[in-house]
Scaffold this motif. Structure first.
Motif, PDB file in Angstrom:
ATOM      1  N   ASN A 117       6.615  32.620  23.089  1.00 56.70           N
ATOM      2  CA  ASN A 117       7.111  33.079  21.801  1.00 56.70           C
ATOM      3  C   ASN A 117       8.346  32.289  21.350  1.00 56.70           C
ATOM      4  OD1 ASN A 117       6.799  34.695  19.543  1.00 56.70           O
ATOM      5  ND2 ASN A 117       8.262  36.204  20.296  1.00 56.70           N
ATOM      6  N   VAL A 118       8.295  30.977  21.513  1.00 56.89           N
ATOM      7  CA  VAL A 118       9.349  30.089  21.019  1.00 56.89           C
ATOM      8  C   VAL A 118       8.749  29.190  19.941  1.00 56.89           C
ATOM      9  CG1 VAL A 118      10.684  30.092  23.157  1.00 56.89           C
ATOM     10  CG2 VAL A 118       8.935  28.343  22.811  1.00 56.89           C
ATOM     11  N   GLN A 119       9.611  28.574  19.171  1.00 59.49           N
ATOM     12  CA  GLN A 119       9.144  27.675  18.124  1.00 59.49           C
ATOM     13  C   GLN A 119       8.656  26.370  18.757  1.00 59.49           C
ATOM     14  OE1 GLN A 119      12.019  27.053  15.052  1.00 59.49           O
ATOM     15  NE2 GLN A 119      10.790  25.534  14.015  1.00 59.49           N
ATOM     16  N   VAL A 120       7.362  26.086  18.576  1.00 64.11           N
ATOM     17  CA  VAL A 120       6.743  24.885  19.120  1.00 64.11           C
ATOM     18  C   VAL A 120       5.898  24.254  18.023  1.00 64.11           C
ATOM     19  CG1 VAL A 120       5.187  23.943  20.861  1.00 64.11           C
ATOM     20  CG2 VAL A 120       6.606  25.897  21.424  1.00 64.11           C
ATOM     21  N   LYS A 121       6.079  22.966  17.815  1.00 68.83           N
ATOM     22  CA  LYS A 121       5.279  22.259  16.821  1.00 68.83           C
ATOM     23  C   LYS A 121       4.778  20.959  17.440  1.00 68.83           C
ATOM     24  CE  LYS A 121       4.930  20.995  12.085  1.00 68.83           C
ATOM     25  NZ  LYS A 121       5.535  20.884  10.787  1.00 68.83           N
ATOM     26  N   GLY A 122       3.533  20.634  17.140  1.00 74.04           N
ATOM     27  CA  GLY A 122       2.928  19.415  17.665  1.00 74.04           C
ATOM     28  C   GLY A 122       2.896  18.314  16.628  1.00 74.04           C
ATOM     29  N   TYR A 123       3.067  17.100  17.094  1.00 76.87           N
ATOM     30  CA  TYR A 123       3.062  15.923  16.236  1.00 76.87           C
ATOM     31  C   TYR A 123       2.215  14.830  16.865  1.00 76.87           C
ATOM     32  CZ  TYR A 123       7.214  18.147  14.283  1.00 76.87           C
ATOM     33  OH  TYR A 123       8.089  19.046  13.724  1.00 76.87           O
ATOM     34  N   VAL A 124       1.331  14.254  16.066  1.00 74.49           N
ATOM     35  CA  VAL A 124       0.592  13.083  16.526  1.00 74.49           C
ATOM     36  C   VAL A 124       1.499  11.882  16.295  1.00 74.49           C
ATOM     37  CG1 VAL A 124      -1.424  11.631  16.172  1.00 74.49           C
ATOM     38  CG2 VAL A 124      -1.649  14.113  16.057  1.00 74.49           C
ATOM     39  N   ILE A 125       1.728  11.134  17.363  1.00 75.92           N
ATOM     40  CA  ILE A 125       2.655  10.020  17.313  1.00 75.92           C
ATOM     41  C   ILE A 125       2.160   8.889  18.199  1.00 75.92           C
ATOM     42  CG2 ILE A 125       4.070  10.947  19.169  1.00 75.92           C
ATOM     43  CD1 ILE A 125       6.542   9.904  17.806  1.00 75.92           C
ATOM     44  N   ASP A 126       2.381   7.665  17.740  1.00 80.73           N
ATOM     45  CA  ASP A 126       2.099   6.469  18.539  1.00 80.73           C
ATOM     46  C   ASP A 126       3.450   5.845  18.857  1.00 80.73           C
ATOM     47  OD1 ASP A 126       1.457   4.003  19.587  1.00 80.73           O
ATOM     48  OD2 ASP A 126       0.120   3.422  17.956  1.00 80.73           O
TER      49      ASP A 126
END
Length: 78
Positions: free
Chosen positions: A53-62
């Motif tokens: 229950n924490v703020q988590v965000k995913g990012y596609v990155i090269d």
């Protein structure tokens, strides 16, 4: 250790080391910017982190592309 006021930026977040690192920080309250080139594997890690229950965000990155890195860093800072 309490990381509630911290944002952790993790590259290779869909792999074992990155995923376990994210898990440890999330367990201790950190906000997570989880980055990887593989969106499917990244989504699996994001699901795994929901339990905290924490703020988590995913990012596609090269990480070999400085424009990709700079774009994501700018977004996370905002």
């Amino acid at each position: 250790m309490n990381f509630k006021d911290k944002v952790v930026f993790i590259t290779g977040g869909a792999g074992y080391i990155g995923g376990d690192t994210a898990y440890a920080f999330a367990k201790n309250g950190a906000k997570i910017a989880l980055c990887d080139i593989n969106m499917d594997a990244l989504n699996k890690q994001l699901e795994r982190l929901k339990e905290f229950n924490v703020q988590v965000k995913g990012y596609v990155i090269d990480v070999t592309d400085s424009n990709s890195v700079n774009s994501v860093v700018d977004e996370v800072i905002k």
